[in-house]
Design a protein around this motif. Sequence first.
Motif, mmCIF file in Angstrom:
data_model
loop_
_atom_site.group_PDB
_atom_site.id
_atom_site.type_symbol
_atom_site.label_atom_id
_atom_site.label_comp_id
_atom_site.label_asym_id
_atom_site.label_seq_id
_atom_site.Cartn_x
_atom_site.Cartn_y
_atom_site.Cartn_z
ATOM 1 N N LEU A 126 -3.399 2.743 5.035
ATOM 2 C CA LEU A 126 -2.743 3.819 4.304
ATOM 3 C C LEU A 126 -3.537 4.037 3.024
ATOM 4 O O LEU A 126 -3.871 3.078 2.314
ATOM 5 C CB LEU A 126 -1.313 3.383 3.991
ATOM 6 N N THR A 127 -3.834 5.285 2.689
ATOM 7 C CA THR A 127 -4.721 5.542 1.561
ATOM 8 C C THR A 127 -4.549 6.982 1.089
ATOM 9 O O THR A 127 -3.557 7.635 1.435
ATOM 10 C CB THR A 127 -6.184 5.234 1.966
ATOM 11 N N GLU A 133 0.815 -1.214 0.000
ATOM 12 C CA GLU A 133 0.000 0.000 0.000
ATOM 13 C C GLU A 133 0.847 1.262 0.000
ATOM 14 O O GLU A 133 0.482 2.263 -0.598
ATOM 15 C CB GLU A 133 -0.963 -0.011 1.197
ATOM 16 N N VAL A 184 -1.224 11.596 1.138
ATOM 17 C CA VAL A 184 -1.308 10.226 1.659
ATOM 18 C C VAL A 184 -1.896 10.352 3.062
ATOM 19 O O VAL A 184 -1.495 11.235 3.826
ATOM 20 C CB VAL A 184 0.066 9.538 1.725
ATOM 21 N N ALA A 185 -2.857 9.504 3.352
ATOM 22 C CA ALA A 185 -3.520 9.586 4.649
ATOM 23 C C ALA A 185 -3.541 8.225 5.317
ATOM 24 O O ALA A 185 -3.396 7.188 4.659
ATOM 25 C CB ALA A 185 -4.945 10.098 4.486
ATOM 26 N N LEU A 186 -3.705 8.234 6.623
ATOM 27 C CA LEU A 186 -3.958 7.000 7.351
ATOM 28 C C LEU A 186 -5.388 7.088 7.885
ATOM 29 O O LEU A 186 -5.742 8.051 8.572
ATOM 30 C CB LEU A 186 -2.977 6.836 8.512
ATOM 31 N N MET A 202 3.419 12.322 9.027
ATOM 32 C CA MET A 202 2.130 11.806 9.495
ATOM 33 C C MET A 202 2.054 11.921 11.026
ATOM 34 O O MET A 202 1.022 12.314 11.584
ATOM 35 C CB MET A 202 1.996 10.347 9.064
ATOM 36 N N SER A 260 -4.448 10.775 10.225
ATOM 37 C CA SER A 260 -3.517 11.855 9.873
ATOM 38 C C SER A 260 -3.344 11.898 8.363
ATOM 39 O O SER A 260 -3.796 10.992 7.647
ATOM 40 C CB SER A 260 -2.170 11.650 10.559
ATOM 41 N N GLN A 261 -2.698 12.955 7.896
ATOM 42 C CA GLN A 261 -2.501 13.102 6.461
ATOM 43 C C GLN A 261 -1.254 13.944 6.188
ATOM 44 O O GLN A 261 -0.945 14.863 6.952
ATOM 45 C CB GLN A 261 -3.722 13.815 5.846
ATOM 46 N N VAL A 262 -0.537 13.629 5.132
ATOM 47 C CA VAL A 262 0.584 14.456 4.674
ATOM 48 C C VAL A 262 0.403 14.748 3.186
ATOM 49 O O VAL A 262 -0.357 14.068 2.500
ATOM 50 C CB VAL A 262 1.959 13.763 4.880
ATOM 51 N N VAL A 263 1.114 15.772 2.716
ATOM 52 C CA VAL A 263 1.075 16.100 1.285
ATOM 53 C C VAL A 263 2.494 16.054 0.738
ATOM 54 O O VAL A 263 3.374 16.782 1.219
ATOM 55 C CB VAL A 263 0.456 17.493 1.045
ATOM 56 N N TYR A 264 2.710 15.190 -0.222
ATOM 57 C CA TYR A 264 4.024 15.099 -0.862
ATOM 58 C C TYR A 264 4.176 16.209 -1.906
ATOM 59 O O TYR A 264 3.410 16.283 -2.853
ATOM 60 C CB TYR A 264 4.196 13.730 -1.538
ATOM 61 N N TYR A 319 0.307 4.212 -2.960
ATOM 62 C CA TYR A 319 -0.062 5.599 -2.680
ATOM 63 C C TYR A 319 1.147 6.541 -2.641
ATOM 64 O O TYR A 319 1.004 7.725 -2.346
ATOM 65 C CB TYR A 319 -0.844 5.678 -1.364
ATOM 66 N N TYR A 339 0.650 15.364 -4.001
ATOM 67 C CA TYR A 339 -0.389 14.366 -3.741
ATOM 68 C C TYR A 339 -0.443 14.080 -2.244
ATOM 69 O O TYR A 339 0.553 14.254 -1.541
ATOM 70 C CB TYR A 339 -0.131 13.081 -4.522
ATOM 71 N N LEU A 379 8.823 19.599 1.850
ATOM 72 C CA LEU A 379 9.159 18.386 1.092
ATOM 73 C C LEU A 379 7.959 17.452 1.178
ATOM 74 O O LEU A 379 7.360 17.075 0.181
ATOM 75 C CB LEU A 379 10.413 17.715 1.646
ATOM 76 N N VAL A 380 7.638 17.059 2.404
ATOM 77 C CA VAL A 380 6.396 16.341 2.659
ATOM 78 C C VAL A 380 5.677 17.159 3.734
ATOM 79 O O VAL A 380 6.077 17.138 4.903
ATOM 80 C CB VAL A 380 6.654 14.896 3.119
ATOM 81 N N GLU A 381 4.699 17.924 3.313
ATOM 82 C CA GLU A 381 3.983 18.832 4.217
ATOM 83 C C GLU A 381 3.377 18.039 5.368
ATOM 84 O O GLU A 381 2.710 17.040 5.115
ATOM 85 C CB GLU A 381 2.886 19.532 3.416
ATOM 86 N N ARG A 428 1.741 15.672 11.974
ATOM 87 C CA ARG A 428 0.406 16.188 11.659
ATOM 88 C C ARG A 428 -0.600 15.721 12.717
ATOM 89 O O ARG A 428 -1.486 16.474 13.112
ATOM 90 C CB ARG A 428 0.024 15.702 10.259
#
Lengths: 382, 142
Positions: free
Chosen positions: B92-93, A133, B80-82, A148, B60-64, A137, B78, A198-200, A151
Amino acid sequence: MTSQPRGAIRGRSAIVAAGNTEQGTVPGISADEIAVEALRRTLAEHGIAKSEVDGLITCKSYGGFGIDTEIGRLAGLNPDYSATLDYGTCNFSLHLACAVIDAGLATTVAIVYGTNQRSAGNRFGHPLGRQDEASVYGFLNVAGPAGMAFRRHQHLYGTTEEDLGRIAVSQRRYARDNPLAVFREPLTLDDYLAQPYLVEPLRRSDLCMISDGGACLIVTRADRADDFTDKPVHVMGIAQQSGLRDRQNADQWMRPWIERVAERIYPAAGIDREDVDALYIQDPTSVWVLQMLEMYGFVPPGGVGEAFRDGAVGFGGKLPLNTNGGQLSEAYMWGFLHLCEAVRQLRGEAGGRQLDGPRTAQYCSTFGFMKAASTILSVDRS
Amino acid sequence: MDTTTADASLFWDRAAQGELVFQHCDDCAFVRWPAAGVCPECLGRGFTWKPVAPTGTVWSQVVYHRAYDTSLRERIPYNVALVELTCGVRLLTRLTGFGTADPVGAAVTARFEDTGDGPVPVFAPATGTFAPAAGTAEGNVS
Ligand SMILES: [Zn+2]
C-alpha cells in the motif's frame, strides 16, 4: 451410507421466525438491550415462548458488545448451548445454529444481533500511527478497499461508474416500498452520478450507512418446526470459505475465495443456480455486490451493467436482488435484515414489495474480514 | 498485539534512508509483508530483513476526496495505491508523477518523500515507460 456434499442441510433445520427492531437511529438503549428487544419482538410476534429457546448465538458488534454471556443475562436465558462469533454477518450465525442443531447440542436456537453504533458515534478506522501502512497513507474506511477493487475491475473489464450505479439505484427502488428502510427517497442514475466522490471512484450511494438496530431469527430442528409455525423456511444448504492468509500479499480485495463458496453452495443445497427466485447479497459497498454477482455466476465478468439494463437482475428484472433495499438503502445490520427479508418473501409476508411466490432464496455475504458464506433457503423441505 | 518479532519499524526506518526492505524467510526464502513473526509458507520463525528491487506495477489506485480522520483534512484530495512489487509483495503506497494519466497497470519505481513524519516510499512512473500528458507540471522521474 452415501456421503452428502459438504454443507448439505437439506431441511434438517428451519427458520420459524424472523424479527427486528426499528432501524436507523435508536438512541437511549444499549447495543445489548437492542439485541434483547429484537428477541422479545420476534418471540412475541410469532407466539413463541422464551422457554423454548435452548440455544443462543450472538455476534460481537463494533465496540465489543454482543457477547452471549451478557445478552443471556439480560434476556434471562440459561441456554443448553451458547456462543458468540467474533465477527458479524448473519450467515455465519445461521450456519453455526445449523451445526449446533445437527449435533444435538440444542433444538431451538435464537440468533440475535443488536448495535447502537450510530448513536454511539462509532466510526470504523482511525490512523494507528507509523507501524501501519494503511494509516501512513490514509487508507481508511471500507470505501478504500472497495474503491481499490472496483478500480481494478474497471481496468480489467472496462466496467463503468454507470454500471456500478445501477446496483444502488435498483436497491433504492425496492427500499421505497419498505417501511423499515432508512433511505426511501427516489434515486435515479443521474442523481447517483451527480453525487460527489467520497473515495474516487465511489460515491455516497455505493456505501452502506452506519445505523442502530436489532434483528433476530429463530432456527429449530425440522421435526419441531410445525410446533412454531405453518410457514417454516427450510435451510437447504450452507457453504463458507476463509481467505485468512490473503490479508498478506495476496488478493484481499478481489476476494477470489468467494468462488469456492460459489462452487459448493449449489451442490450443498441440491439445486441449480437457475432455481434461485430471489437473491440477497450483503452490501457494505456496492462493489461486493458486483463481485458476488459475477463470482456466483449470475452475470458474466464485466457484465453487471448490462444485466441491470436488460432486466436480467434487479428491480423489475428476472432475478430480484436485495428486495429490502439492502444495507445501501434499508439499514446496516451486518446482513441480518437480508436474511429476515428472504424469510419474509418466502413466507409471503413482504407487504408492498412481495414477489410472486418465490420458493427458493439465496443469501451471499462477505465483509471486511476475510470470510465469505452463502445459504440457500426454500419453502420446500426437499 | 505482540510486536516483539512482528515489528515493522525496520521497514519504515530503512525507507527513511531510501531503501525497501522486507522479511525474507531463512528456511524457504518467502518474502513477507506485513511484518510477522512466522512464515505463512513454511511456519518457520527465522527471518532476515533484506532489500528488494524498488520496482513494480500499479495494481490499483483510489483518490480520497473525504478525510475519514481530522488529521487527514489538509491532505485531501490524496491518492492511495497498491503496487505489486517485483519481489511479490503488494505494498500500500502513494503515487506521484502521473498527473491525470491512468496509472493502473503502469510500471513504477520507488522514491522516498517526506510527508511530515520522515520519508516514506511512494512510487513514480518507471523511467522510459511514461510520457506525461501535455501541460502537466509533473515530469518523468527516474
Ligand atoms: Zn518460510
